[in-house]
Design a protein around this motif. Structure first.
Motif, PDB file in Angstrom:
ATOM      1  N   GLY A 140       0.809  -1.218   0.000  1.00 62.02           N
ATOM      2  CA  GLY A 140       0.000   0.000   0.000  1.00 62.02           C
ATOM      3  C   GLY A 140       0.842   1.267   0.000  1.00 62.02           C
ATOM      4  O   GLY A 140       0.530   2.219   0.710  1.00 62.02           O
ATOM      5  N   LEU A 141       1.899   1.266  -0.827  1.00 62.84           N
ATOM      6  CA  LEU A 141       2.807   2.420  -0.839  1.00 62.84           C
ATOM      7  C   LEU A 141       2.163   3.685  -1.382  1.00 62.84           C
ATOM      8  O   LEU A 141       2.503   4.782  -0.961  1.00 62.84           O
ATOM      9  CB  LEU A 141       4.059   2.093  -1.667  1.00 62.84           C
ATOM     10  CG  LEU A 141       4.967   1.005  -1.128  1.00 62.84           C
ATOM     11  CD1 LEU A 141       6.199   0.870  -2.009  1.00 62.84           C
ATOM     12  CD2 LEU A 141       5.381   1.291   0.299  1.00 62.84           C
ATOM     13  N   PHE A 142       1.253   3.526  -2.317  1.00 63.53           N
ATOM     14  CA  PHE A 142       0.611   4.692  -2.931  1.00 63.53           C
ATOM     15  C   PHE A 142      -0.899   4.573  -2.777  1.00 63.53           C
ATOM     16  O   PHE A 142      -1.466   3.510  -2.956  1.00 63.53           O
ATOM     17  CB  PHE A 142       0.973   4.794  -4.413  1.00 63.53           C
ATOM     18  CG  PHE A 142       2.453   4.771  -4.674  1.00 63.53           C
ATOM     19  CD1 PHE A 142       3.280   5.773  -4.180  1.00 63.53           C
ATOM     20  CD2 PHE A 142       3.028   3.750  -5.401  1.00 63.53           C
ATOM     21  CE1 PHE A 142       4.642   5.753  -4.408  1.00 63.53           C
ATOM     22  CE2 PHE A 142       4.392   3.721  -5.638  1.00 63.53           C
ATOM     23  CZ  PHE A 142       5.199   4.721  -5.141  1.00 63.53           C
ATOM     24  N   SER A 143      -1.505   5.700  -2.458  1.00 65.21           N
ATOM     25  CA  SER A 143      -2.946   5.735  -2.275  1.00 65.21           C
ATOM     26  C   SER A 143      -3.545   6.787  -3.200  1.00 65.21           C
ATOM     27  O   SER A 143      -2.901   7.796  -3.497  1.00 65.21           O
ATOM     28  CB  SER A 143      -3.260   6.081  -0.816  1.00 65.21           C
ATOM     29  OG  SER A 143      -4.636   6.298  -0.647  1.00 65.21           O
ATOM     30  N   SER A 144      -4.763   6.560  -3.624  1.00 59.87           N
ATOM     31  CA  SER A 144      -5.403   7.498  -4.554  1.00 59.87           C
ATOM     32  C   SER A 144      -5.720   8.835  -3.895  1.00 59.87           C
ATOM     33  O   SER A 144      -5.923   9.829  -4.587  1.00 59.87           O
ATOM     34  CB  SER A 144      -6.683   6.886  -5.118  1.00 59.87           C
ATOM     35  OG  SER A 144      -7.570   6.579  -4.060  1.00 59.87           O
ATOM     36  N   ASN A 145      -5.757   8.891  -2.573  1.00 60.42           N
ATOM     37  CA  ASN A 145      -6.052  10.156  -1.901  1.00 60.42           C
ATOM     38  C   ASN A 145      -4.791  10.885  -1.453  1.00 60.42           C
ATOM     39  O   ASN A 145      -4.871  11.841  -0.696  1.00 60.42           O
ATOM     40  CB  ASN A 145      -7.004   9.929  -0.717  1.00 60.42           C
ATOM     41  CG  ASN A 145      -6.402   9.021   0.333  1.00 60.42           C
ATOM     42  OD1 ASN A 145      -5.363   8.417   0.117  1.00 60.42           O
ATOM     43  ND2 ASN A 145      -7.070   8.917   1.463  1.00 60.42           N
ATOM     44  N   GLU A 146      -3.622  10.465  -1.935  1.00 59.52           N
ATOM     45  CA  GLU A 146      -2.369  11.124  -1.599  1.00 59.52           C
ATOM     46  C   GLU A 146      -1.962  12.092  -2.702  1.00 59.52           C
ATOM     47  O   GLU A 146      -2.424  11.991  -3.837  1.00 59.52           O
ATOM     48  CB  GLU A 146      -1.233  10.092  -1.448  1.00 59.52           C
ATOM     49  CG  GLU A 146      -1.333   9.223  -0.227  1.00 59.52           C
ATOM     50  CD  GLU A 146      -0.178   8.236  -0.147  1.00 59.52           C
ATOM     51  OE1 GLU A 146       0.254   7.961   0.969  1.00 59.52           O
ATOM     52  OE2 GLU A 146       0.281   7.763  -1.203  1.00 59.52           O
TER      53      GLU A 146
END
Length: 189
Positions: free
Chosen positions: A53-59
């Motif tokens: 989960g290194l990248f999230s759409s809300n980041e």
């Protein structure tokens, strides 16, 4: 490299190996076995990135850890290596590569990594006038030079700070009267 060996490797090691294969394949060309190993390694990277989960759409780009920034390139590297696979069904290979490139671009847009003016030009269909393309290239070049100058400045400041810290540690004077006083048997009092 066998798949079980890659399963035991951490993400940084798998990515490093995949990056080296990508570099070799793009600079000098590589045999098909190496290209396929690179694709497997990058696929493994994608799985690991997703599981971690290194990248999230809300980041946004500011939320991403500096050490994880390099993993943004995984879909791009995978697209480039996929293009180099030689098979009879070339159209399917190109579609797979194109899908990975689109994934990479949409991620970059979501993270606000693409300058707004370049997005606007891309959306407008980019006028083909020589002057517009030249102005865009000049603006991109100036941004790149400014970023490189800032990076150089930061590195120089860091080196100066390290040198001054070392110099301060070496040259810290001993106050008068603080010297170690030895008694008659040669030991400190």
């Amino acid at each position: 490299m066998c798949e079980s060996k890659m399963d035991d490797m951490p993400l940084p090691a798998v990515f490093e190996q995949a990056s080296k294969i990508h570099l070799t394949a793009t600079e000098s060309g590589a045999d098909q076995d190496l290209v396929k190993k690179g694709c497997e390694a990058l696929g493994k990277c994608e799985d690991m990135i997703s599981k971690l989960g290194l990248f999230s759409s809300n980041e946004t780009k500011d939320d991403i850890s500096t050490t994880n920034l390099k993993y943004i390139l995984v879909p791009f590297y995978l697209a480039e290596l996929t293009e180099k696979i030689v098979q009879d069904n070339r159209i399917q290979i190109l579609k797979t590569s194109q899908a990975k490139l689109k994934e990479f671009m949409s991620f970059c847009e979501a993270m606000e990594l693409v300058p707004q003016e370049e997005l606007e030009v891309a959306v407008q269909g980019a006028s083909n006038s020589f002057a517009d393309r030249r102005a865009l290239k000049i603006a991109r070049f100036k941004r790149q030079r400014a970023a490189e100058a800032k990076l150089t400045e930061i590195k120089e400041r860091k080196e100066r700070r390290e040198r001054s810290t070392k110099a301060a540690a070496i040259s810290t004077p001993v106050e008068h009267g603080e010297e170690d006083v030895l008694d008659d048997d040669g030991e400190e009092e």
